[in-house]
Design a protein around this motif. Sequence first.
Motif, PDB file in Angstrom:
ATOM      1  N   ASN A  60       0.821  -1.214   0.000  1.00 41.28           N
ATOM      2  CA  ASN A  60       0.000   0.000   0.000  1.00 41.28           C
ATOM      3  C   ASN A  60       0.853   1.261   0.000  1.00 41.28           C
ATOM      4  O   ASN A  60       0.486   2.278  -0.597  1.00 41.28           O
ATOM      5  CB  ASN A  60      -0.942   0.002   1.203  1.00 41.28           C
ATOM      6  N   SER A  61       2.002   1.204   0.673  1.00 40.06           N
ATOM      7  CA  SER A  61       2.907   2.350   0.652  1.00 40.06           C
ATOM      8  C   SER A  61       3.400   2.609  -0.767  1.00 40.06           C
ATOM      9  O   SER A  61       3.468   3.765  -1.215  1.00 40.06           O
ATOM     10  CB  SER A  61       4.096   2.087   1.587  1.00 40.06           C
ATOM     11  N   GLU A  62       3.718   1.545  -1.487  1.00 45.04           N
ATOM     12  CA  GLU A  62       4.170   1.683  -2.876  1.00 45.04           C
ATOM     13  C   GLU A  62       3.044   2.198  -3.767  1.00 45.04           C
ATOM     14  O   GLU A  62       3.252   3.071  -4.617  1.00 45.04           O
ATOM     15  CB  GLU A  62       4.670   0.337  -3.396  1.00 45.04           C
ATOM     16  N   ARG A  63       1.834   1.667  -3.560  1.00 40.96           N
ATOM     17  CA  ARG A  63       0.699   2.054  -4.398  1.00 40.96           C
ATOM     18  C   ARG A  63       0.242   3.485  -4.106  1.00 40.96           C
ATOM     19  O   ARG A  63      -0.147   4.219  -5.005  1.00 40.96           O
ATOM     20  CB  ARG A  63      -0.461   1.069  -4.196  1.00 40.96           C
ATOM     21  N   ARG A  64       0.325   3.865  -2.840  1.00 36.67           N
ATOM     22  CA  ARG A  64      -0.086   5.226  -2.465  1.00 36.67           C
ATOM     23  C   ARG A  64       0.815   6.259  -3.144  1.00 36.67           C
ATOM     24  O   ARG A  64       0.352   7.313  -3.589  1.00 36.67           O
ATOM     25  CB  ARG A  64      -0.026   5.368  -0.949  1.00 36.67           C
ATOM     26  N   SER A  65       2.098   5.940  -3.257  1.00 35.75           N
ATOM     27  CA  SER A  65       3.032   6.867  -3.894  1.00 35.75           C
ATOM     28  C   SER A  65       2.756   7.011  -5.391  1.00 35.75           C
ATOM     29  O   SER A  65       3.127   8.005  -6.008  1.00 35.75           O
ATOM     30  CB  SER A  65       4.474   6.405  -3.678  1.00 35.75           C
ATOM     31  N   ARG A  66       2.065   6.002  -5.971  1.00 35.05           N
ATOM     32  CA  ARG A  66       1.724   6.051  -7.398  1.00 35.05           C
ATOM     33  C   ARG A  66       0.284   6.486  -7.627  1.00 35.05           C
ATOM     34  O   ARG A  66      -0.184   6.513  -8.761  1.00 35.05           O
ATOM     35  CB  ARG A  66       1.947   4.672  -8.033  1.00 35.05           C
TER      36      ARG A  66
END
Length: 237
Positions: A60-66
């Motif tokens: 989710n941290s990776e997806r939130r940044s995108r």
Amino acid sequence: MPRSVAMYDLLSNEDPRGTRVRDAASLESLLDSDGIGKKEAREHAELPPEEFLTLRDLLNSERRSRGEALFNDDVSSTERNLHVILHPKVKECRHLMVGGVRFQSAKHSYKNSNVIYSCDGVHAGRIINIFIHERHDVGGRMEDIFLVIRRLVPLTRDDLRHDVFRSYRVGGYLRYDRYKERLDIIRPQSVLCHFARTPYHVVDAVAFVHVRPLDTLARISGFRSDDDDAMGIDENN
């Protein structure tokens, strides 16, 4: 004098694991042709709750940044347009090859599970699990490999006086002989090298371990853990 002799032995005895000189600065250039080595048998399993939630937080941290929809494990029908379902089923791996070096979980190899890695800093820890996670996303079926690691506890400021190794450029450093409760989950690109783990005893009878990174270039450059900059903080977590 005996203490000096013991320290010399710790610094001079070589360990063959992970000492191949790396031929590029980027770890990606050292991965096997498909990025990771997925050899050996795989066992189907379901992640324990703690590991699953940590994996979800990482993704989710990776997806939130995108700016992408977040993963969840249980959402109502009114929320399904805002979330993507994430399942805990995985395939466990017996070993992982990174840059020609074998890494394994502690249950498969005590020595090969000791790892220096990057996760909000550089740390020393033990690999608890290696698994492949499959999921369906907007781009189709995704398959990624992850490592579950428990981090060694850094020394408090009061106990730094015992760490004579940090005075040497390639001496490594001390950690308490215990691990933090919180798990780290990382991708293979965050693996740096193995480390030699040696018990170290002092008069106070506090259990320490000497951490000596085994990557050649890391030792030449005077490798240090980022935990050294935050001694005494969060030592019981």
